[in-house]
Every structure is written in structure tokens, then in C-alpha cells.
Scaffold this motif. Sequence first.
Motif, short mmCIF file in Angstrom:
data_model
loop_
_atom_site.label_atom_id
_atom_site.label_comp_id
_atom_site.label_asym_id
_atom_site.label_seq_id
_atom_site.Cartn_x
_atom_site.Cartn_y
_atom_site.Cartn_z
N ALA A 168 0.97 -1.26 -0.12
CA ALA A 168 0.04 -0.04 0.20
C ALA A 168 0.75 1.16 0.02
CB ALA A 168 -0.87 0.10 1.13
N SER A 169 0.30 2.32 -0.51
CA SER A 169 1.14 3.55 -0.44
C SER A 169 1.09 4.01 0.90
CB SER A 169 0.34 4.55 -1.35
OG SER A 169 -0.79 4.83 -0.99
N GLU A 170 2.31 4.74 1.36
CA GLU A 170 2.64 5.14 2.69
C GLU A 170 1.75 6.57 2.69
OE1 GLU A 170 3.67 5.85 6.14
OE2 GLU A 170 4.29 3.87 5.19
N PRO A 171 0.97 6.52 3.75
CA PRO A 171 -0.04 7.67 3.69
C PRO A 171 0.58 9.22 4.13
CG PRO A 171 -0.61 6.30 5.34
CD PRO A 171 0.52 5.57 4.95
N THR A 172 1.95 8.91 4.57
CA THR A 172 2.66 10.39 4.77
C THR A 172 3.59 10.57 3.71
OG1 THR A 172 4.42 9.16 5.94
CG2 THR A 172 2.83 10.04 7.24
N ASN A 173 3.82 9.52 2.81
CA ASN A 173 4.69 9.98 1.46
C ASN A 173 4.00 9.00 0.52
OD1 ASN A 173 6.68 10.15 -0.67
ND2 ASN A 173 8.37 9.48 0.87
N HIS A 174 3.35 9.53 -0.46
CA HIS A 174 2.54 8.96 -1.60
C HIS A 174 3.47 8.35 -2.60
CE1 HIS A 174 -1.32 9.87 0.27
NE2 HIS A 174 -0.76 11.21 0.28
N GLY A 175 4.75 8.61 -2.81
CA GLY A 175 5.42 7.87 -3.41
C GLY A 175 6.14 6.66 -3.15
N THR A 176 6.05 6.34 -1.96
CA THR A 176 6.58 5.36 -1.20
C THR A 176 5.57 4.22 -1.16
OG1 THR A 176 8.15 6.61 0.00
CG2 THR A 176 7.69 4.15 0.81
N SER A 209 5.29 -7.91 10.03
CA SER A 209 6.57 -7.40 9.24
C SER A 209 6.10 -6.32 8.24
CB SER A 209 7.31 -8.54 8.51
OG SER A 209 7.80 -9.37 9.15
N GLU A 210 6.88 -5.29 7.81
CA GLU A 210 6.96 -4.38 6.97
C GLU A 210 8.28 -4.19 6.23
OE1 GLU A 210 5.79 -0.31 8.42
OE2 GLU A 210 3.90 -1.16 9.00
N PHE A 211 7.92 -3.73 4.94
CA PHE A 211 9.36 -3.48 3.99
C PHE A 211 9.03 -2.79 2.94
CE2 PHE A 211 7.12 -7.39 2.80
CZ PHE A 211 6.84 -7.02 1.41
N ASN A 212 9.94 -1.67 2.65
CA ASN A 212 9.87 -0.77 1.35
C ASN A 212 9.72 -1.68 0.25
OD1 ASN A 212 9.39 1.42 3.15
ND2 ASN A 212 11.53 1.96 2.95
N VAL A 213 8.86 -1.15 -0.88
CA VAL A 213 8.92 -1.87 -2.09
C VAL A 213 9.60 -0.47 -3.00
CG1 VAL A 213 7.62 -2.74 -4.19
CG2 VAL A 213 7.11 -3.25 -1.53
N GLY A 214 10.74 -0.90 -3.58
CA GLY A 214 11.33 0.06 -4.54
C GLY A 214 10.86 0.29 -5.92
N GLY A 215 11.31 1.21 -6.62
CA GLY A 215 10.82 1.22 -8.02
C GLY A 215 10.22 2.72 -8.47
N PRO A 216 9.99 2.91 -9.41
CA PRO A 216 9.45 4.11 -10.03
C PRO A 216 8.24 4.42 -9.22
CG PRO A 216 9.76 2.54 -11.86
CD PRO A 216 9.86 2.04 -10.64
N ASP A 217 8.03 5.91 -8.84
CA ASP A 217 6.92 6.38 -8.05
C ASP A 217 5.72 6.97 -9.09
OD1 ASP A 217 8.03 8.76 -8.80
OD2 ASP A 217 8.50 9.20 -6.62
N GLY A 218 6.18 7.05 -10.14
CA GLY A 218 5.09 7.52 -11.20
C GLY A 218 5.26 9.25 -11.38
N SER A 258 11.88 5.15 -5.91
CA SER A 258 11.83 4.75 -4.45
C SER A 258 12.78 3.73 -3.96
CB SER A 258 10.35 4.29 -4.03
OG SER A 258 9.40 5.31 -4.37
N PRO A 259 13.22 3.93 -2.68
CA PRO A 259 14.17 3.05 -2.03
C PRO A 259 13.71 1.84 -1.79
CG PRO A 259 13.88 4.42 -0.65
CD PRO A 259 13.06 5.04 -1.62
N GLY A 260 14.29 0.72 -1.83
CA GLY A 260 13.87 -0.56 -1.58
C GLY A 260 14.00 -1.58 -2.74
N PRO A 261 13.79 -2.95 -2.41
CA PRO A 261 13.85 -3.77 -3.43
C PRO A 261 12.75 -3.82 -4.28
CG PRO A 261 13.24 -4.82 -1.32
CD PRO A 261 13.73 -3.70 -1.18
N ASN A 262 12.87 -3.87 -5.53
CA ASN A 262 11.77 -3.86 -6.63
C ASN A 262 11.11 -5.25 -6.63
OD1 ASN A 262 12.81 -5.36 -8.74
ND2 ASN A 262 14.40 -3.83 -9.28
N PRO A 263 9.80 -5.18 -7.45
CA PRO A 263 9.37 -6.79 -7.68
C PRO A 263 10.32 -7.53 -7.93
CG PRO A 263 7.92 -4.97 -8.17
CD PRO A 263 9.12 -4.28 -8.19
#
Length: 188
Positions: free
Chosen positions: A35-43, A51-60, A65-70
Motif C-alpha cells: 500500500a502507499s504510505e499515507p505520509t509519503n505517497h511515492g513510497t 513485518s513491513e518492508f519498503n518496495v522500491g521502484g518508479p513512483d510515477g 523509491s528505495p527498497g527492493p523492486n518486484p
Amino acid sequence: MAAKDAELRDVLNSMKGRPMAPQDKAPKLREVVVASEPTNHGTLVGHVGASEFNVGGPDGVGHISPGPNPYDLLSASLAACTAMSVRFQARRQKIPLERLEVGVSFQHGAQGEKNSFERTLVLGEELNPQQRAFLVEAANQCPVGKILGISADIHTRLDTTTAGHNASAPASYEDDLEELSIPYIDPD
């Protein structure tokens, strides 16, 4: 109404201490939610259990965005499942496996060829050739590998390290997104 309540109470009381029926023990489905992070819509943030983890890749909007991509997450799933399968079989067969490392990279296939995963196993030096062969076979039997192997080739090799062995160009998730043929629709 009171009679039905009493009857229900008696049934529930009679069930106390009895084992659950097999249908009550059905495994819970684990759902991964991204899901998109409510405080940072690009993340994008992935959630599974606690558990939580960032998903990296283009934010549109032109940022990455940092983190592992799909593709990284897919490779990590194969690496983790491989490591678990090898470790399980080593313990089951009482093979003294002191060191285990699994590296996985993903590449697109050439025109008309399947995509592929390159998997490198690093096993402890204390193993004999038969033990090594057995554990490579265990790696090739991991459940995630079987699923991914339906539409991609998986090449497994033994080595002394996982670092720096990917000679071919890795797949680029960002480039693949740009190639999607999604028509622009004017929201008038």
C-alpha cells in the motif's frame, strides 16, 4: 428462547477440552499487502503479518523509491525458499552444513526464449561430493522454484561465493514498466 440459549450453552460446554475438527485446523492464508504510505505517497510499503518492508521502484512522477523492486523480491523469494529447502534436507539427512549462502539474479530471455533465474549455492567446505550433489538436488526441489520454473528457467550452480557472478545484463524493472503498452486515457 431461553431453552435454545440453554441448549446452545450445553453444546458449547460439552465441546470444551475436545480437539478441534480437521476443518477447524485449515491453514490461515497469509496475504501480503502493498500500500502507499499515507505520509509519503511515492513510497510503497509491503506488509505481511507484523513485518513491513519498503518496495522500491518508479513512483510515477520520475523518482525511484528505495527498497527492493518486484524483481528483487521475486529473486529473494527463490533464494529464501532454496536456502530453507537445502537447510531442511541437510538437517533431515544429518549433513553437517555449517555454511549456506544462496544468490539469485533474474534475467530476461532473448527474443522467444524464457526468462531465467541464475542461482548460486555456496555450501560449507566440510561436505563431500555426494553430500553436495544431494543438496543441489534439494535446492532444485524448492517449492517456489517449482512454481517459477513453469514460466522461467532456473540454472543452479555451486561456487565458493555468490558475489560478482552475474555476467549477463540483469532485468530492469523500471525499463519493463516503461515498455508497458498502457493507453493514455484523458479523464474528461
